[in-house]
Design an enzyme around this catalytic site. Structure first.
Site, short mmCIF file in Angstrom:
data_model
loop_
_atom_site.label_atom_id
_atom_site.label_comp_id
_atom_site.label_asym_id
_atom_site.label_seq_id
_atom_site.Cartn_x
_atom_site.Cartn_y
_atom_site.Cartn_z
CG ASP A 18 9.33 -1.93 2.93
OD1 ASP A 18 10.15 -1.04 3.18
OD2 ASP A 18 8.73 -2.58 3.82
CB SER A 43 14.88 0.39 2.71
OG SER A 43 14.93 0.34 4.13
CB ALA A 44 13.13 4.30 5.98
CE LYS A 69 9.74 3.33 1.50
NZ LYS A 69 9.42 2.04 2.14
CG ASP A 105 5.63 -3.65 5.91
OD1 ASP A 105 5.56 -3.69 7.15
OD2 ASP A 105 6.51 -3.02 5.31
CG ASN A 115 7.42 3.71 5.26
OD1 ASN A 115 6.79 2.65 5.34
ND2 ASN A 115 8.73 3.74 5.39
#
Length: 536
Positions: free
Chosen positions: A9, A43-44, A200, A223, A226
């Site tokens: 992430d 990542s988003a 993910k 972390d 999501n």
């Protein structure tokens, strides 16, 4: 475990709270990349928010955007990337979310992502301003009532930002009425919405097939909420120290926070460090060594017992196989042949005396001398039946029919550089000789452990070089692995004034762990007090 891919992430994991990548993290990611482990950013964020970070890390790998809605391959020479997966939402579902927010959550900031485009209602929105400062995504302003009528719309993600209590309420509301969407909080004030099969972990599965890696060969680090499916799915899931308790609860391991180099520490722990307590010293000399001390065997043994070691090996230098250099110098390198029977006999007595307290092995440190393979084999055949554990080392290299000792003195090393042409050429010569040693036919008593394999770095502080011949080093390590040999992790280099590092270190050490080569620590003690030294 031999890991082949790391899925990391970005926000709250790779980046610190002030949105930086620490120097230590950059270095460890580059080390991972150098030894062939893929480091994949998950990542988003949109691609534009991820690629600059990848550039800063100095790597080229696939990227997972929008939490898995968009997967892009490695960057090609023309700057483009193949689209591996592109999932977008139905416009009817986007409208339902938009209408709920417009009617009942008016303070929530609503925006849309399509590939590298970010659509917002206003650039003056405080949430949009803050997000743009972090991701540098350069939003474009649209009237959503008009935009949502566009037939060409292919939205990968909806981002909703607002106060934590409002995000919680919106999260509950949407999950009740839109059960076919993926809805996750990426932090307390962010709610991200994607098409229903977007996770993910699903993106990881897709790339595992592309990269030809198995699930157990994968580490995932994250972390927040999501990231949970990713951490659960991975062979090893690591939660950051700044994660919510719910995330920590499902992880296999917990590292430090993103502001305390938690990602760096996790990678060092799982990829590079040998964490087992060291109970064996596999490289010890004796009073028979011409350049050692007069310390008797029992002094070495008692030191090992004081350190609570369980096993030691005396690896006195085997007599050299011929006079390939100045005879007076060679006399200082190893015991005379007529001393060897006495060395073995005295050790048998010591082994018997301490048999209930410590496992003691009789061995040699055998020098590989190019061109003297048959002579070396004869010596091994002469004493081999009495040896239990030995080491094969390279101290001497041959260049244009002249032999040089690599580790005798920095002046001698300087002369070798002059002869060969450069420090890099000396390293090449040494490692090529090491490879010949590993492949050499030295008979049935050939040692199965390779001694201090980066000894060429003994004067690296005087003659610095960042050696980058990865192919040669990997070839050596693979050859060691294929023959089921061991590697001597030799701490003597730490005590050398122009070295100050263990042999091996750097890329070589990383490759040893990557290929799961068996390691035996050795102090290379030439006096009793150095037994087990620098093991901790």
């Amino acid at each position: 475990m031999k890991y082949k891919a790391i899925f990391s992430d970005i926000d709250g994991t790779l980046l610190t709270s002030d949105h930086r990548v620490s120097e230590g993290t950059i270095k460890v990611v580059q080390r991972i990349s150098q030894i062939g482990i893929e480091f994949i950013l998950v990542s988003a964020r949109m691609p534009r928010g991820i690629i600059p970070i990848q550039v800063e890390l100095g790597i080229n790998a696939p990227i997972i955007c929008f939490s898995g809605a968009l997967i892009l391959g490695t960057e090609k020479k023309d700057g483009t990337r193949d689209i591996i997966k592109n999932s977008y939402m139905k416009v009817s579902e986007i409208k339902r979310v938009y209408n709920i927010i417009k009617e009942d959550f008016k303070d929530i900031s609503f925006s849309l992502y399509q590939g590298d485009q970010w659509f917002v209602a206003s650039r003056k929105d405080k949430w949009i301003i803050a997000e743009d400062e972090i991701t540098k995504s350069d939003p474009t302003v649209h009237d959503f009532d008009l935009l949502l009528e566009s037939p060409e719309l292919q939205i990968n993600k909806i981002l909703c930002m607002g106060e934590a209590h409002e995000i919680d309420a919106l999260n509950l509301r949407l999950k009740k009425v839109l059960t076919n969407l993926t809805i996750n909080k990426s932090k307390n004030t962010y709610l991200e919405i994607m098409e229903g099969n977007v996770l993910k972990s699903s993106a990881m599965k897709t790339l595992e097939k592309v990269l030809k890696v198995q699930n157990e060969e994968v580490i995932a680090i994250g972390d927040n909420f999501n990231d949970m499916d990713m951490l659960i799915y991975a062979g090893t899931g690591v939660a950051m120290g700044n994660s919510p308790d719910e995330v920590k609860a499902i992880a296999d391991d917990i590292t430090e926070t993103n502001d305390a180099d938690g990602l760096k520490q996790a990678l060092e722990k799982h990829i590079f460090k040998f964490t087992e307590r060291i109970l064996r010293d596999g490289h010890i000399h004796s009073h028979y060594c011409p350049h050692g001390t007069s310390d008797a065997f029992e002094l070495y043994v008692n030191r090992a017992l004081d350190l609570e070691l369980e096993e030691i090996t005396f690896t006195e230098h085997m007599p050299l196989p011929g006079e390939f250099m100045e005879p007076e110098f060679l006399k200082t390198c190893s015991p005379n042949l007529d001393k060897i029977e006495q060395y073995i006999k005295e050790l048998e007595y010591i082994k018997l005396k301490y048999k209930d307290e410590l496992k003691i092995n009789t061995g040699f440190e055998v020098d590989y001398i190019e061109g003297y393979e048959e002579e070396t084999k004869k010596l091994l055949n002469k004493f081999g039946e009495k040896l239990e554990d030995s080491i094969l080392s390279v101290h001497f290299v041959k260049f244009e029919d002249v032999y040089y000792c690599v580790d005798y003195s920095k002046e001698g090393f300087g002369k070798l550089i002059e002869a060969v042409g450069s420090v890099e050429k000396v390293y090449n010569l040494y490692y090529e000789t090491l490879l010949k040693a590993i492949k050499a036919d030295l008979g049935i008593y050939k040692p199965k452990r390779i001694g201090h394999p980066t000894l060429v770095r003994i004067f690296n502080l005087e003659f610095p070089l960042e050696y980058t011949n990865f192919k040669l080093l990997e070839k050596i390590v693979k050859e060691i692995k294929e023959r089921n040999y061991e590697v001597d992790f030799n701490t003597a280099g730490i005590r050398k004034p122009y070295c100050k590092e263990i042999y091996p270190t750097g890329i070589f050490a990383d490759l040893v762990k990557l290929h799961a080569v068996k390691v035996v620590y050795g102090s290379d003690a030439h006096n009793a007090l150095d037994v087990g030294k620098n093991f901790a």
